[in-house]
Design a protein around this motif. Sequence first.
Motif, PDB file in Angstrom:
ATOM      1  N   GLY A 626     -13.447   1.677  -2.508  1.00  0.00           N
ATOM      2  CA  GLY A 626     -12.739   1.639  -3.791  1.00  0.00           C
ATOM      3  C   GLY A 626     -12.585   3.019  -4.388  1.00  0.00           C
ATOM      4  N   ARG A 627     -12.164   3.963  -3.570  1.00  0.00           N
ATOM      5  CA  ARG A 627     -12.141   5.362  -4.013  1.00  0.00           C
ATOM      6  C   ARG A 627     -11.020   5.673  -4.993  1.00  0.00           C
ATOM      7  N   PHE A 628     -10.062   4.783  -5.159  1.00  0.00           N
ATOM      8  CA  PHE A 628      -8.983   4.999  -6.122  1.00  0.00           C
ATOM      9  C   PHE A 628      -9.199   4.087  -7.332  1.00  0.00           C
ATOM     10  N   GLY A 629     -10.179   4.400  -8.145  1.00  0.00           N
ATOM     11  CA  GLY A 629     -10.460   3.581  -9.321  1.00  0.00           C
ATOM     12  C   GLY A 629     -10.866   2.173  -8.975  1.00  0.00           C
ATOM     13  N   PHE A 631      -9.980   0.721  -6.060  1.00  0.00           N
ATOM     14  CA  PHE A 631      -8.989   0.171  -5.142  1.00  0.00           C
ATOM     15  C   PHE A 631      -8.886   1.032  -3.889  1.00  0.00           C
ATOM     16  N   ASP A 632      -8.464   0.379  -2.802  1.00  0.00           N
ATOM     17  CA  ASP A 632      -8.220   1.052  -1.534  1.00  0.00           C
ATOM     18  C   ASP A 632      -6.837   0.672  -1.029  1.00  0.00           C
ATOM     19  N   PRO A 633      -6.218   1.514  -0.204  1.00  0.00           N
ATOM     20  CA  PRO A 633      -4.940   1.124   0.403  1.00  0.00           C
ATOM     21  C   PRO A 633      -5.074  -0.212   1.141  1.00  0.00           C
ATOM     22  N   LEU A 647       2.709  -9.083 -11.773  1.00  0.00           N
ATOM     23  CA  LEU A 647       3.455  -8.816 -10.548  1.00  0.00           C
ATOM     24  C   LEU A 647       2.475  -8.697  -9.395  1.00  0.00           C
ATOM     25  N   PRO A 648       2.512  -9.622  -8.430  1.00  0.00           N
ATOM     26  CA  PRO A 648       1.668  -9.467  -7.241  1.00  0.00           C
ATOM     27  C   PRO A 648       2.132  -8.272  -6.423  1.00  0.00           C
ATOM     28  N   GLY A 649       1.224  -7.607  -5.770  1.00  0.00           N
ATOM     29  CA  GLY A 649       1.601  -6.459  -4.955  1.00  0.00           C
ATOM     30  C   GLY A 649       0.458  -5.976  -4.089  1.00  0.00           C
ATOM     31  N   GLN A 650       0.591  -4.754  -3.619  1.00  0.00           N
ATOM     32  CA  GLN A 650      -0.394  -4.182  -2.708  1.00  0.00           C
ATOM     33  C   GLN A 650      -0.531  -2.695  -3.012  1.00  0.00           C
ATOM     34  N   VAL A 651      -1.747  -2.185  -2.857  1.00  0.00           N
ATOM     35  CA  VAL A 651      -1.993  -0.760  -3.050  1.00  0.00           C
ATOM     36  C   VAL A 651      -1.471   0.005  -1.840  1.00  0.00           C
ATOM     37  N   VAL A 652      -0.705   1.080  -2.104  1.00  0.00           N
ATOM     38  CA  VAL A 652      -0.190   1.931  -1.037  1.00  0.00           C
ATOM     39  C   VAL A 652      -1.049   3.181  -0.904  1.00  0.00           C
ATOM     40  N   THR A 653      -1.205   3.909  -2.000  1.00  0.00           N
ATOM     41  CA  THR A 653      -2.015   5.127  -1.996  1.00  0.00           C
ATOM     42  C   THR A 653      -2.243   5.541  -3.430  1.00  0.00           C
ATOM     43  N   GLY A 658      -0.978   8.931 -10.125  1.00  0.00           N
ATOM     44  CA  GLY A 658      -1.562   7.634 -10.409  1.00  0.00           C
ATOM     45  C   GLY A 658      -1.680   6.778  -9.171  1.00  0.00           C
ATOM     46  N   LEU A 659      -1.792   5.479  -9.372  1.00  0.00           N
ATOM     47  CA  LEU A 659      -1.945   4.515  -8.286  1.00  0.00           C
ATOM     48  C   LEU A 659      -0.565   4.047  -7.840  1.00  0.00           C
ATOM     49  N   HIS A 660      -0.270   4.204  -6.555  1.00  0.00           N
ATOM     50  CA  HIS A 660       1.027   3.806  -6.009  1.00  0.00           C
ATOM     51  C   HIS A 660       0.926   2.387  -5.447  1.00  0.00           C
ATOM     52  N   LEU A 661       1.796   1.510  -5.934  1.00  0.00           N
ATOM     53  CA  LEU A 661       1.793   0.109  -5.537  1.00  0.00           C
ATOM     54  C   LEU A 661       3.135  -0.271  -4.935  1.00  0.00           C
ATOM     55  N   SER A 662       3.128  -1.374  -4.195  1.00  0.00           N
ATOM     56  CA  SER A 662       4.353  -2.015  -3.754  1.00  0.00           C
ATOM     57  C   SER A 662       4.376  -3.403  -4.374  1.00  0.00           C
ATOM     58  N   CYS A 663       5.278  -3.630  -5.334  1.00  0.00           N
ATOM     59  CA  CYS A 663       5.370  -4.906  -6.048  1.00  0.00           C
ATOM     60  C   CYS A 663       6.773  -5.474  -5.894  1.00  0.00           C
TER      61      CYS A 663
END
Length: 764
Positions: A626-629, A631-633, A647-653, A658-663
């Motif tokens: 969980g190195r990104f607050g 969260f992990d990719p 919005l459901p999604g997934q952590v990218v990087t 900030g935190l990059h998501l795909s939603c």
Amino acid sequence: MSTDPETTEEARPGTPEATDPTDATDATDATDPADGTESADGAESADGAESAGEDSAAAGEGGTEAAAQQSEAAAELAAQRVERERIERRKAEKRGPVESGAKLSGTAADLLAAVRAVESGERPVTAAFDEPAPAPRRPATPEPARRPQPAPAPEPSAPAPAAVDAVRGVLAEGGAPEGLAPQVAAALGEGAGARLRSDPWLLLRVTGVRPEQADGFARALLGAECGPDDERRGRAVTGWLLEQAALAGHTALEMSALLAALAQRGVPDPDAAVQSTLAEGEALVFQDALEEPGAPARPRPAQNDKEGAQGTEGAEGAADEEEEERPVRVLVGLERYALAEESLADGLARLVNSVPKEDGPTEDWERAAGTAGGSAGELIGAVARHGLVLHTGGHASLVDPARLLHEAPALGLRAWAAAYTAGGRDDCAALLAGFDRPDGREDGTGCGTATVAGLLAGAEGPGRDADGALDLDLLIVLDAPQLDVETAALLVESLPDGARLVLSGDPAVLWSAGPGRVFADLLVTRACPQIASRVPDPGPLGELVSGIGIGELNQVEAPGKEVVIVPVRDAGEAVHRTVQLVADSVPRAIGIPAEQTVVITPGHGGAAGTRALNAALKERLNPGPGRFGGFDPGDRIAYSPAPGRTLPGQVVTADADGLHLSCAGGPVVVAREQVERSVRHGWALTAHQAAGARWPAVVAVLPGDAAQALNRPWVYTAFGRAGRHLSVVHGVEQALPRAVAEIPAKPRTTRLPALLRAQLPAAG
């Protein structure tokens, strides 16, 4: 097959972490700004929303108390006549078009005028509770719509560093967490530090802060000057209770419920606290005439007649004496929701009373209705003749509005469908693509699909015309029960003159996360045509969910393991079996991978809430530090860009931005300081977070301690999210069938039905 599965998302007293400021989504976390969801159908909010508003059965008491106070009417007559003349002058000044959001209008403006009269000393504060609505409303004839400005920025600008530092110093002096400084500065605006020092209870305007915490802060700053009878405390607690009620779905509170909640919070003189809040313009008071049992709906003649009686000679007052005795209820609400309901009622009445725009010839409409057939044909026929139409049905009934959308271009209509979720939008688009196109028309010409948020923001849809209205002739809103009163008002204000509106949805699901119950209120008032779909949800899952909708938990045959019941004894076993189902059993036995399965549970807190389940699922499905607050990719997440939206999604990087998501197939970047408040892990959701979306497989978790939180809409919504398979981790025994059979949705206090009846005499 056993049919004993379920639980609800209400906050019960003693629920772990019920005061977490990041958890207003459920009953278990009734003050979360990020989710604002489950609390909407609110469980027993430890915050006072329950005592302030859940009990609408006590509502009529407020009206009775107010009626008793009307014995002073004779003494107030002269003052009220002066006030009515003042209100009429104000109304005359505001006749022309009003830019949306620029000024108050209608009843809301009149109420604000009364409040300002109190401030100026022209009338005593007590009179605010004795006078009904100030003036008859204008008839809802077709008129130019009040246009909102295109999509304001969703995020307010950050407060200046100097302002944050000033607030931080005051917080430190009072022993409050200095990390609240940015939120306090944003909530209080210019001079936040000085304002907070002079009125420590303003800390209650920060989401997640409770009265006892603000009291401790005030004692540290004020010392001996601090007391429970402080007028500042009474105003702050009144506003806080109204905000908590809004989280529970109410747009206003019965006066009796508000006074009782204030007394429960240690306010010595609740009536004085409410009057002070009204005098400061921080809330508004309303009187709504109650419909007599069995009597036909009327456009609030009692209020209008009373107004006339109080402003005329004694002979007219005697003529209307009978009407004056008609029961009323006294409500108190925040200005923003009062304005939204007023605007929504005005816009809906305009749609009902207007003549739809001339388009295709009558024979074309008849041909389209005949070709569609069934309930889809009925929907097309109703839209041909009316500006506002309601459409009800389960998920399979989406084919009806999709057929209307398909036929619209051939009828000369620029039409769009807007769904509450990206999944609903995509489902409608898939149905639309499956219809055969009429000869000579290219795919997609003149129609399209969008999300409600994207449509209003201008990121999706047809855009806006020169007047600021949506550039369309027909708007179909899917998942309409999820519309809160502010979103619904903005949609209706955005429609051009002559446009048609169809609100479509399943009336049995959970109501909106935000305040109001727009779709249900419209169904009750019967102000426009209502088309019930005759397309049933198929298969064992459709049979199960349909039965729940009418209060029956039936056992259904499930030869393909469409429904599986997994009994458990405690919350620890519920978590273990849930992880096993998602990671192993469902993929192996049903063929649905873990990434297409969602877990739905009653709340965020507790031994089997979303936090505990997401931690266990992450450890099994995507372990990491969980190195990104946190969260992990690869982590599944639930992103809440605004209260009530998920919005459901997934952590990218993650990086410095900030935190990059795909939603929903698109990239989203969440600023570092917003991650903690707006992003959660998303393998497990609450039913409100899941509303409007569907997954191939659902695991509904019902631990034993959720029994008191269960009700029929929660069960219906949670079970209805499953497309192919439903597993029920069941630990509530007979509480589930009892909830389905006996416990309906918790009532919400709203003003929309009364406002519509005032404008539409035929409503009801």
